[in-house]
Design a protein around this motif. Sequence first.
Motif, PDB file in Angstrom:
ATOM      1  N   HIS A   6       3.190 -12.899  -8.575  1.00  0.00           N
ATOM      2  CA  HIS A   6       3.178 -11.663  -8.470  1.00  0.00           C
ATOM      3  C   HIS A   6       1.810 -11.452  -7.658  1.00  0.00           C
ATOM      4  O   HIS A   6       0.561 -11.518  -8.356  1.00  0.00           O
ATOM      5  CB  HIS A   6       2.907 -10.961  -9.825  1.00  0.00           C
ATOM      6  N   SER A  10      -3.148  -8.815   3.953  1.00  0.00           N
ATOM      7  CA  SER A  10      -2.039  -8.777   3.074  1.00  0.00           C
ATOM      8  C   SER A  10      -1.062  -9.836   3.537  1.00  0.00           C
ATOM      9  O   SER A  10      -0.431 -10.536   2.582  1.00  0.00           O
ATOM     10  CB  SER A  10      -1.598  -7.473   2.690  1.00  0.00           C
ATOM     11  N   MET A  28       5.788  -6.957  -6.201  1.00  0.00           N
ATOM     12  CA  MET A  28       4.569  -6.193  -5.788  1.00  0.00           C
ATOM     13  C   MET A  28       4.634  -4.783  -6.296  1.00  0.00           C
ATOM     14  O   MET A  28       5.859  -4.221  -6.408  1.00  0.00           O
ATOM     15  CB  MET A  28       4.511  -6.374  -4.053  1.00  0.00           C
TER      16      MET A  28
END
Length: 326
Positions: free
Chosen positions: A113, A131, A155
């Motif tokens: 996660h 990211s 996500m």
Amino acid sequence: MTLVRLGYVAMSVELKNSSPSQTMTYTQFENYNNHEAAVRKLERIALSNLDNCLRLLKHSVAHDVTFFRLSSKLVPLATHEELKGWNYLEPLKGKLAEIGEFIHKHDMRVDFHPDHFVLLNSPKKNVLTDSLKTLKLHLQLLRGMSINHTHRCVMHIGGSYKDKESALERFIENWSYVPQMIQQTIMLENDDKTFHLNDTLYLCEKLGIPCVFDYHHHLANHEDENWEKEWERVVQTWAESPLPVKMHISSPKSESSFRSHADHIDTDMFLTFLKEIAGSVPQIDCMIEAKQKDHALFQLMKNLKQREDIEIVNNSSFILKHSKWV
């Protein structure tokens, strides 16, 4: 009938000195007089994290737990701009392979996660770029463990940036910049403040992403309280996945701190959900997000063993005897 398999998140409250998330800040890194010595220290921390990760996996299997969330902080500073020449995977190869062998041997389901700063719908190019670097790290760790990367990173959709509809559409636009291999790792969950279940399903159905239903988040943030009407849509997002449907379960800390996670799982609250979906899928993997980690799982199973409508399979799995969906 539906088999329910429980898992827990990243750390143990019962296995002492086993953190897989030990870290070093960049400020601490800079305080080293010797760059190479600082890098070697980072590598020792990462290897210690991986050692503890393997200990946690062994601890889990000893209690029949074969569903586990890996820490996203296994390798500190791995994606930091100032260390972009660091080949962090090289010294970790042996340990990653050992972890992967253990996972395969015991047929475990593991996933990640990524942290809250991983935002695929950001309007800022540098945030999207960073990211993607972080998601690439997760992909490389999975490869190092020889684990199929498909649907291994759950996500949230991201931020609303004061315009939720535009933020949803920007996720779709930015998705085209996400390399296909990284796309394949991703699952999306509904969150507790901004993007509710219907928002999440909109993206999942449009982009072919599995939806991880978070029951607690839904209770805190929903367009329509009756999630049951959308359950078949949730299930269908998993139609092409090699893995069983996954959901998150947690309980509110209190009425005044409803969004915060409690130490343990409210058994009745959990069963309220399960009785609605029993029989709709052959298996559902439920990730427990509780402050007491593995102890919360063990306590939940202890509570479930007292019930007559539950057939216990092992210390982390059970079957609901009655099916609403027959």
